[in-house]
Design a protein around this motif. Structure first.
Motif, PDB file in Angstrom:
ATOM      1  N   ARG A 171      -1.082   7.506   2.904  1.00  5.01           N
ATOM      2  CA  ARG A 171      -1.864   8.696   2.588  1.00  5.01           C
ATOM      3  C   ARG A 171      -1.544   9.803   3.588  1.00  5.01           C
ATOM      4  O   ARG A 171      -1.057   9.553   4.690  1.00  5.01           O
ATOM      5  CB  ARG A 171      -3.371   8.378   2.644  1.00  5.01           C
ATOM      6  CG  ARG A 171      -3.827   7.329   1.628  1.00  5.01           C
ATOM      7  CD  ARG A 171      -5.336   7.153   1.735  1.00  5.01           C
ATOM      8  NE  ARG A 171      -5.829   6.168   0.756  1.00  5.01           N
ATOM      9  CZ  ARG A 171      -5.966   4.875   1.023  1.00  5.01           C
ATOM     10  NH1 ARG A 171      -5.635   4.394   2.217  1.00  5.01           N
ATOM     11  NH2 ARG A 171      -6.418   4.058   0.099  1.00  5.01           N
TER      12      ARG A 171
ATOM     13  N   PRO B  47       0.829  -1.213   0.000  1.00  2.00           N
ATOM     14  CA  PRO B  47       0.000   0.000   0.000  1.00  2.00           C
ATOM     15  C   PRO B  47       0.861   1.260   0.000  1.00  2.00           C
ATOM     16  O   PRO B  47       1.965   1.275   0.510  1.00  2.00           O
ATOM     17  CB  PRO B  47      -0.806  -0.138   1.292  1.00  2.00           C
ATOM     18  CG  PRO B  47       0.039  -0.948   2.190  1.00  2.00           C
ATOM     19  CD  PRO B  47       0.792  -1.915   1.313  1.00  2.00           C
ATOM     20  N   ASP B  48       0.257   2.315  -0.585  1.00  8.09           N
ATOM     21  CA  ASP B  48       0.916   3.622  -0.569  1.00  8.09           C
ATOM     22  C   ASP B  48       0.355   4.459   0.578  1.00  8.09           C
ATOM     23  O   ASP B  48      -0.872   4.611   0.695  1.00  8.09           O
ATOM     24  CB  ASP B  48       0.693   4.342  -1.901  1.00  8.09           C
ATOM     25  CG  ASP B  48       1.352   3.606  -3.063  1.00  8.09           C
ATOM     26  OD1 ASP B  48       2.393   2.972  -2.811  1.00  8.09           O
ATOM     27  OD2 ASP B  48       0.803   3.665  -4.179  1.00  8.09           O
TER      28      ASP B  48
ATOM     29  N   GLY C 159      -2.266   3.535   4.008  1.00 11.09           N
ATOM     30  CA  GLY C 159      -2.433   3.255   2.593  1.00 11.09           C
ATOM     31  C   GLY C 159      -3.246   2.027   2.309  1.00 11.09           C
ATOM     32  O   GLY C 159      -3.307   1.566   1.152  1.00 11.09           O
TER      33      GLY C 159
ATOM     34  N   SER D 165      -9.242   6.701  -4.046  1.00 17.15           N
ATOM     35  CA  SER D 165      -8.770   5.322  -3.898  1.00 17.15           C
ATOM     36  C   SER D 165      -9.388   4.448  -4.981  1.00 17.15           C
ATOM     37  O   SER D 165     -10.482   4.722  -5.480  1.00 17.15           O
ATOM     38  CB  SER D 165      -9.142   4.791  -2.505  1.00 17.15           C
ATOM     39  OG  SER D 165      -8.777   3.428  -2.384  1.00 17.15           O
TER      40      SER D 165
END
Length: 296
Positions: free
Chosen positions: A233, A230-231, A266, A294
């Motif tokens: 946020r 995951p990135d 993320g 998203s």
């Protein structure tokens, strides 16, 4: 007064006779008197002396009579004065008697009026005690009972008003909930379409997040996993999205914090919501996918 006049007349007559005798007698200074003449003279002188004595006695009587007459006049004047005063006093006495009779009559009338007024007041007082006072007491008791009933009614009305207000508040709350639910139901088709679009997009990129709709069974959905990292946020962006997202009111503080931390890390929106909800709410999923840009 007649006696005094007679005495004055006698005195004047004697004095006149004596003077006439003296003046009518011839001058006998140069003549020798005879015995007969002497006797006549002596007799005449004696007579004159007697008359002079009588005259003196009459003068004394005259003085006495004058004093007596003066006293009589004074007595008469005094008697007349006394008579006038007696008459005046008698008249005043009659006037005073008349005034006394009038005053006694007035006093009797006043006493009679006072007696009548006292009897009237006594009768009025008895009437007030026997008739008016019981009526006023009964009216007072009735008013007190009415006052107590009014107080009881007021208390009852206050309780009913409070209950009605509570019911109204509950009704208003229920109406607000129903309106919110109606809004959610009305928005569900659009949200479902957005979710479908998001799922289609995710399928095209090789991701298939697990979404549990409100009218679907989770057992019928295949579980797809995403092995990509995951990135993260931005914290302020996640906080702003959670602040305006619907359906998060039932979460506790810990659950809300867990959701926020998961999204900041993320994680997929669907996966983050599943971590705090048994069934993912569609409106919340839609808004967070939109606000956080998203894919899932």
């Amino acid at each position: 007064m007649t006696v005094i006049a007679v005495i004055f007349a006698l005195v004047i007559g004697v004095a006149g006779g004596y003077a006439a005798f003296r003046f009518t007698q011839p001058d006998t200074s140069g003549v020798v008197n005879t015995p007969a003449d002497d006797a006549q003279i002596i007799e005449l002188e004696a007579k004159i002396a007697g008359q002079a004595g009588e005259l003196d006695a009459m003068a004394e009587k005259l003085d006495a009579l004058s004093i007596t007459a003066q006293l009589a006049e004074e007595k008469t004047a005094l008697a007349e004065k006394l008579a006038r005063e007696v008459y005046t006093l008698a008249a005043e006495n009659e006037t005073l008697k008349a005034k006394l009779v009038a005053a006694e009559a007035q006093r009797d009338a006043v006493n009679q009026d006072a007696s009548v007024a006292e009897d009237r007041d006594t009768a009025e007082l008895a009437r007030l005690r026997e008739e008016v006072l019981p009526e006023l007491t009964a009216e007072r008791d009735q008013l007190q009972r009415k006052n107590l009933m009014m107080l009881a009614d007021q208390t009852n009305l206050k309780a009913r008003a409070k209950a009605a207000a509570e019911v109204h508040t509950a009704d208003a709350k229920r109406i607000a909930e129903l309106e919110a639910r109606l809004a959610e139901v009305e928005a569900e088709p659009a949200a479902s379409q957005e979710v479908l679009d998001a799922l289609k997009l995710a399928e095209r990129v090789g991701q298939a997040p697990e979404v549990v709709a409100e009218n679907s069974d989770p057992a019928t959905k295949p579980e797809l996993t995403d092995n990509s990292a995951p990135d993260p946020r931005k914290r302020d962006m996640v906080a702003r999205a959670l602040r305006v997202a619907p359906g998060l009111e039932t979460l506790s503080e810990a659950e809300r914090q867990k959701l926020e931390d998961t999204l900041i890390a993320g994680e997929c929106v669907t996966t983050a919501l599943k971590s705090v909800f048994e069934r993912v709410p569609i409106l919340t999923l839609r808004n967070l996918i939109r606000d956080l840009n998203s894919d899932c």
